[in-house]
Design a protein around this motif. Structure first.
Motif, PDB file in Angstrom:
ATOM      1  N   CYS A 241     -33.080  36.004  -4.958  1.00  0.00           N
ATOM      2  CA  CYS A 241     -31.689  36.422  -4.600  1.00  0.00           C
ATOM      3  C   CYS A 241     -31.770  37.742  -4.489  1.00  0.00           C
ATOM      4  O   CYS A 241     -31.270  38.728  -5.508  1.00  0.00           O
ATOM      5  N   ARG A 243     -29.405  40.040  -4.000  1.00  0.00           N
ATOM      6  CA  ARG A 243     -27.749  39.921  -4.343  1.00  0.00           C
ATOM      7  C   ARG A 243     -27.237  40.957  -3.336  1.00  0.00           C
ATOM      8  O   ARG A 243     -26.244  40.491  -2.563  1.00  0.00           O
ATOM      9  N   ALA A 268     -26.648  34.728  -6.785  1.00  0.00           N
ATOM     10  CA  ALA A 268     -27.162  35.147  -8.145  1.00  0.00           C
ATOM     11  C   ALA A 268     -28.415  34.353  -8.496  1.00  0.00           C
ATOM     12  O   ALA A 268     -29.210  34.990  -9.343  1.00  0.00           O
ATOM     13  N   ASP A 281     -23.436  31.337  -6.262  1.00  0.00           N
ATOM     14  CA  ASP A 281     -23.015  32.489  -5.556  1.00  0.00           C
ATOM     15  C   ASP A 281     -21.879  33.249  -6.369  1.00  0.00           C
ATOM     16  O   ASP A 281     -20.951  32.811  -6.386  1.00  0.00           O
TER      17      ASP A 281
END
Length: 359
Positions: A241, A243, A268, A281
């Motif tokens: 991820c 992010r 996440a 998410d």
């Protein structure tokens, strides 16, 4: 093998950046599945989210928390072979509290432990090694990764890496967020809130190699927050991820860049069951992907609701504003053996939601 994932606000992009990303997604292959059961005026029926073969009955505020625990931000979740659910939270209480709370499948409190991780609770994963299961814990405050028994007895703890060289500067932050397991018995640690490197260790915790660093180009990351070993196509690889770059990034087991998945917003953490990949998410939704990493559905997604959530991030501290069947900031999510989903959220009061699979 079963795996599960200071403040996140440090890494949140601006609302304008998100709306640009989300708007493009909605205009393309994304869509907002309706929340079923919305006509239940009395509010006696739990809402349903999802569609077709992926519908779930949502129970928010799941789990009977004991009096000695006051939830902080609920950061991590995993499920062991016996079906016990482990929650890792970050309390801001002045008196240290147990950072790990365990429930049975019905939400009944079983035990808690881990005062030594108070204030740093983040990633939590479970792995079976031989005939025994172990927890792997990531602590963002104390800068450690620990391996423990299912009741908290420490096997080992790993602190700040020696390499790359910039870790030798005391001002360089090291803040591990989550772990992924390697097929050889080793594991990967993401320095998600520090220098954005990923570190590979042997099964007994000895460093092997690292890669990454901060950037937007292939192989670089901004907040490698959660990770998972993806073997769905028969070739093991690490899904990360990435992010703050609004993407998943895939790597070979030795850290070489393989590709991106861009149909995420602020990913996440990851869990995989069979051919289905589950991505929590932080931007108010939980997404299911098929084996080809095509979106199956966004659970709880609604663009107007997402706009409200990201408008100054005030709603994360206002439980009275939360809506049934909607998420605020999903920080971690995992499947149990029956295909149900548990979601933990980065909200000030903490929140666990159980999504019971109904189709």
């Amino acid at each position: 093998m079963t795996q599960r994932s200071t403040a996140c606000s440090t890494h949140i992009d601006s609302r304008r950046t998100f709306l640009k990303t989300a708007g493009a997604a909605v205009a393309g292959s994304f869509f907002a599945p309706a929340i079923l059961g919305a006509d239940d005026k009395a509010g006696t029926k739990p809402p349903l989210v999802g569609e077709d073969a992926f519908q779930y009955e949502v129970t928010h505020g799941w789990g009977g928390t004991p009096k000695h625990i006051k939830w902080g931000e609920t950061h991590g979740v995993c499920v062991d072979e016996a079906g016990l659910i482990y929650i890792k939270h970050r309390s801001r209480a002045k008196t240290p509290l147990d950072a790990i709370v365990v429930f049975d499948a019905d939400g009944k409190f079983v035990r808690s432990f881990g005062k030594e991780y108070h204030g740093g609770g983040h990633g939590i994963d479970v792995r079976k090694e031989g005939n025994e299961e172990f927890l792997y814990l990531s602590d963002v405050k104390h800068g450690i990764v620990a391996k423990t028994s299912l009741t908290g007895e420490v096997v080992w703890k790993i602190g700040r890496p020696a390499a790359p060289a910039h870790y030798q500067d005391a001002k360089q932050r090291y803040s591990p967020t989550n772990i992924a397991f390697a097929p050889d018995g080793g594991f990967y640690v993401g320095d998600g809130y520090g220098s954005h490197y990923i570190h590979k260790y042997t099964s007994d915790g000895k460093p092997e190699f690292f890669w990454g660093g901060s950037g937007t180009e292939a192989g670089k990351m901004k907040t490698p927050h959660g990770m998972w070993l993806d073997t769905r196509d028969g070739t093991p690889k690490i899904a990360v991820c990435d992010r703050a770059n609004h993407r998943l990034q895939y790597f070979s087991l030795d850290g070489k860049h393989l590709g991106f998945v861009n149909t995420v917003s602020f990913p996440a953490d990851i869990d995989i069951q069979g051919d289905i990949m589950l991505v929590s998410d932080l931007h108010a939704r939980v997404t299911l992907f098929d084996k080809q990493n095509q979106v199956i559905t966004h659970l709880g997604y609604d663009q107007d609701w997402t706009n409200r959530v990201l408008d100054g991030f005030k709603i994360r501290t206002q439980p009275e504003q939360w809506e049934a069947g909607r998420f605020v900031h999903p920080h971690d999510a995992c499947f149990d053996q029956a295909g149900n989903i548990f979601v933990t959220e980065w909200v000030s009061t903490g929140r666990i939601s159980k999504l019971k699979k109904v189709s």
